[in-house]
Design a protein around this motif. Structure first.
Motif, mmCIF file in Angstrom:
data_model
loop_
_atom_site.group_PDB
_atom_site.id
_atom_site.type_symbol
_atom_site.label_atom_id
_atom_site.label_comp_id
_atom_site.label_asym_id
_atom_site.label_seq_id
_atom_site.Cartn_x
_atom_site.Cartn_y
_atom_site.Cartn_z
ATOM 1 N N ILE A 59 -25.160 43.114 16.339
ATOM 2 C CA ILE A 59 -24.688 43.584 17.646
ATOM 3 C C ILE A 59 -23.195 43.909 17.598
ATOM 4 C CG2 ILE A 59 -26.500 42.369 18.906
ATOM 5 C CD1 ILE A 59 -24.522 40.280 19.750
ATOM 6 N N LYS A 60 -22.452 43.162 16.775
ATOM 7 C CA LYS A 60 -21.031 43.495 16.617
ATOM 8 C C LYS A 60 -20.876 44.867 15.969
ATOM 9 C CE LYS A 60 -16.668 41.782 14.716
ATOM 10 N NZ LYS A 60 -16.271 43.046 14.080
ATOM 11 N N THR A 61 -21.696 45.136 14.949
ATOM 12 C CA THR A 61 -21.641 46.438 14.286
ATOM 13 C C THR A 61 -21.994 47.558 15.259
ATOM 14 O OG1 THR A 61 -22.187 45.483 12.127
ATOM 15 C CG2 THR A 61 -22.608 47.837 12.425
ATOM 16 N N ASN A 62 -23.011 47.340 16.096
ATOM 17 C CA ASN A 62 -23.407 48.358 17.072
ATOM 18 C C ASN A 62 -22.265 48.668 18.037
ATOM 19 O OD1 ASN A 62 -25.995 48.704 16.051
ATOM 20 N ND2 ASN A 62 -26.864 47.099 17.336
ATOM 21 N N VAL A 63 -21.598 47.619 18.518
ATOM 22 C CA VAL A 63 -20.485 47.814 19.449
ATOM 23 C C VAL A 63 -19.317 48.492 18.729
ATOM 24 C CG1 VAL A 63 -18.724 46.646 20.841
ATOM 25 C CG2 VAL A 63 -21.112 45.943 20.998
ATOM 26 N N ASP A 64 -19.010 48.042 17.517
ATOM 27 C CA ASP A 64 -17.907 48.641 16.759
ATOM 28 C C ASP A 64 -18.157 50.126 16.520
ATOM 29 O OD1 ASP A 64 -16.584 46.241 16.670
ATOM 30 O OD2 ASP A 64 -17.208 45.727 14.634
ATOM 31 N N ASN A 65 -19.402 50.497 16.243
ATOM 32 C CA ASN A 65 -19.724 51.911 16.023
ATOM 33 C C ASN A 65 -19.468 52.733 17.278
ATOM 34 O OD1 ASN A 65 -20.487 51.470 13.387
ATOM 35 N ND2 ASN A 65 -22.664 51.285 13.847
ATOM 36 N N VAL A 66 -19.838 52.190 18.439
ATOM 37 C CA VAL A 66 -19.603 52.895 19.697
ATOM 38 C C VAL A 66 -18.102 53.015 19.972
ATOM 39 C CG1 VAL A 66 -19.882 52.786 22.208
ATOM 40 C CG2 VAL A 66 -21.820 52.290 20.713
ATOM 41 N N ILE A 67 -17.351 51.936 19.713
ATOM 42 C CA ILE A 67 -15.905 51.971 19.916
ATOM 43 C C ILE A 67 -15.266 53.019 19.001
ATOM 44 C CG2 ILE A 67 -13.763 50.668 19.615
ATOM 45 C CD1 ILE A 67 -15.165 49.822 22.098
ATOM 46 N N ASP A 68 -15.709 53.073 17.748
ATOM 47 C CA ASP A 68 -15.179 54.082 16.822
ATOM 48 C C ASP A 68 -15.453 55.486 17.354
ATOM 49 O OD1 ASP A 68 -14.284 52.128 15.130
ATOM 50 O OD2 ASP A 68 -15.961 52.269 13.729
ATOM 51 N N TYR A 69 -16.645 55.699 17.894
ATOM 52 C CA TYR A 69 -16.998 57.014 18.455
ATOM 53 C C TYR A 69 -16.098 57.345 19.654
ATOM 54 C CZ TYR A 69 -19.636 60.486 21.127
ATOM 55 O OH TYR A 69 -19.994 61.587 21.845
ATOM 56 N N ILE A 70 -15.849 56.345 20.501
ATOM 57 C CA ILE A 70 -14.987 56.566 21.666
ATOM 58 C C ILE A 70 -13.580 56.951 21.233
ATOM 59 C CG2 ILE A 70 -13.820 55.389 23.577
ATOM 60 C CD1 ILE A 70 -16.419 53.852 24.057
ATOM 61 N N PHE A 71 -13.035 56.233 20.257
ATOM 62 C CA PHE A 71 -11.683 56.545 19.794
ATOM 63 C C PHE A 71 -11.626 57.930 19.149
ATOM 64 C CE2 PHE A 71 -10.736 51.787 19.565
ATOM 65 C CZ PHE A 71 -10.063 51.816 20.773
#
Length: 312
Positions: free
Chosen positions: A53-65
């Motif tokens: 779940i941390k990886t999933n959130v980190d991937n979304v954050i990377d996409y947002i940035f």
């Protein structure tokens, strides 16, 4: 009973008791081993899910940035294109009528052709100045047309028109960032980037600009659409909200969730936001009864997007 029989029975009883004791000890040992194994398996499973779940959130954050990094690139590209379109309109009018009408009439033709061109849901418009600083077109404030604008400053003390004219004088065209008024809104402190270009036939500088938060809102909408399309296995999902508690994606979308509590009285969204405002982290709670989601103990991971005041 004879002595041999007594001895035999005693030995049999002793053997039975010993076997029972050993059996009990073995069973207890197996139970302990099994219990430890259950704990280990549960710990390993939860740790694996935590990482996932941390990886999933980190991937979304990377996409947002990544999408955020496109804000100014897209803004600059669009306003330059808009100004080039305005120049094309003006050049066509000069080519069509330049030899048959007066300069004053020609200026009026160009002015009125550009006045009614609005874009970005009515937020974007064209403006123009003579090289001496006289406003010749201001679609948002036509009452200022014919006014000397050289002394106009933004809220940070920049001489906006004077600086734009200097850009055109030195380079022929270019970008300029400042703070300005917004159509339909109070105040004059909205961040804006404009593109200006010198138009030689009329000795004008023609320009337009886009408010930075307009581009940001467009990109945010694209990001939310993308997050909405993400499908994860089992009961996992990505949810997004604002720091004021408004749910943007996930359960109760469109509702203010600031005071939602679980069965233990934990204000779940407040805790998520508090973590997101820092460096992010895990939180365990009981899922509130929202949108048919199962009420059970839940583990979530959250991170923040400070510039947008979001938690993911």
């Amino acid at each position: 009973m004879s002595i041999p029989a007594t001895v035999f029975i005693g030995m049999a009883v002793l053997a039975t008791v010993s076997t029972s004791v050993l059996g009990v000890l073995w069973v207890r040992g197996e139970i302990k081993h099994y219990s430890r194994e259950i704990v280990r398996l549960r710990t390993d499973y939860i740790e694996g899910r935590r990482n996932l779940i941390k990886t999933n959130v980190d991937n979304v954050i990377d996409y947002i940035f990544y999408m955020k990094s496109l804000e100014e690139i897209r803004l600059r590209k669009e306003i330059k294109q808009r100004v080039n379109e305005a120049h094309a309109v003006a050049e066509n009018l000069v080519r069509e009528f330049g030899s048959t009408v007066s300069l004053e009439t020609l200026e009026s033709l160009v002015r009125e052709a550009l006045r009614d061109i609005w874009f970005h849901d009515g937020q974007g418009y064209y403006f123009a100045f003579r090289m001496d600083g006289i406003e010749t077109l201001f679609a948002e404030r036509p009452d200022l047309e014919g006014t000397d604008m050289l002394g106009v400053q933004d809220t940070e003390g920049r001489f906006v028109v004077r600086d734009m004219l200097e850009v055109a004088r030195e380079n022929g065209e270019g970008y300029y960032a400042y703070r300005w008024i917004r159509p339909g809104r109070e105040g004059a402190d909205y961040e804006k980037i404009s593109y200006v270009k010198y138009f030689q036939p009329l000795d004008w500088v023609i320009g337009t600009g886009i408010y930075v938060d307009d581009v940001m809102q467009t990109i945010q909408a694209e990001v939310l659409d993308r997050i909405n399309s993400i499908r994860l296995p089992e009961e996992e999902y990505i949810f997004v909200g604002q720091w004021d508690g408004l749910a943007l994606v996930g359960p109760a979308t469109g509702q203010i969730m600031m005071d939602v509590e679980d069965v233990n009285g934990m204000k779940v969204v407040q805790e998520l936001i508090a973590l997101a405002r820092k460096e992010g982290g895990f939180i365990e709670y009981v899922m509130p009864d929202l949108d048919g989601h199962r009420v059970a103990t839940k583990l979530s991971y959250t991170r923040g997007v400070p510039d947008w005041e979001w938690y993911v």
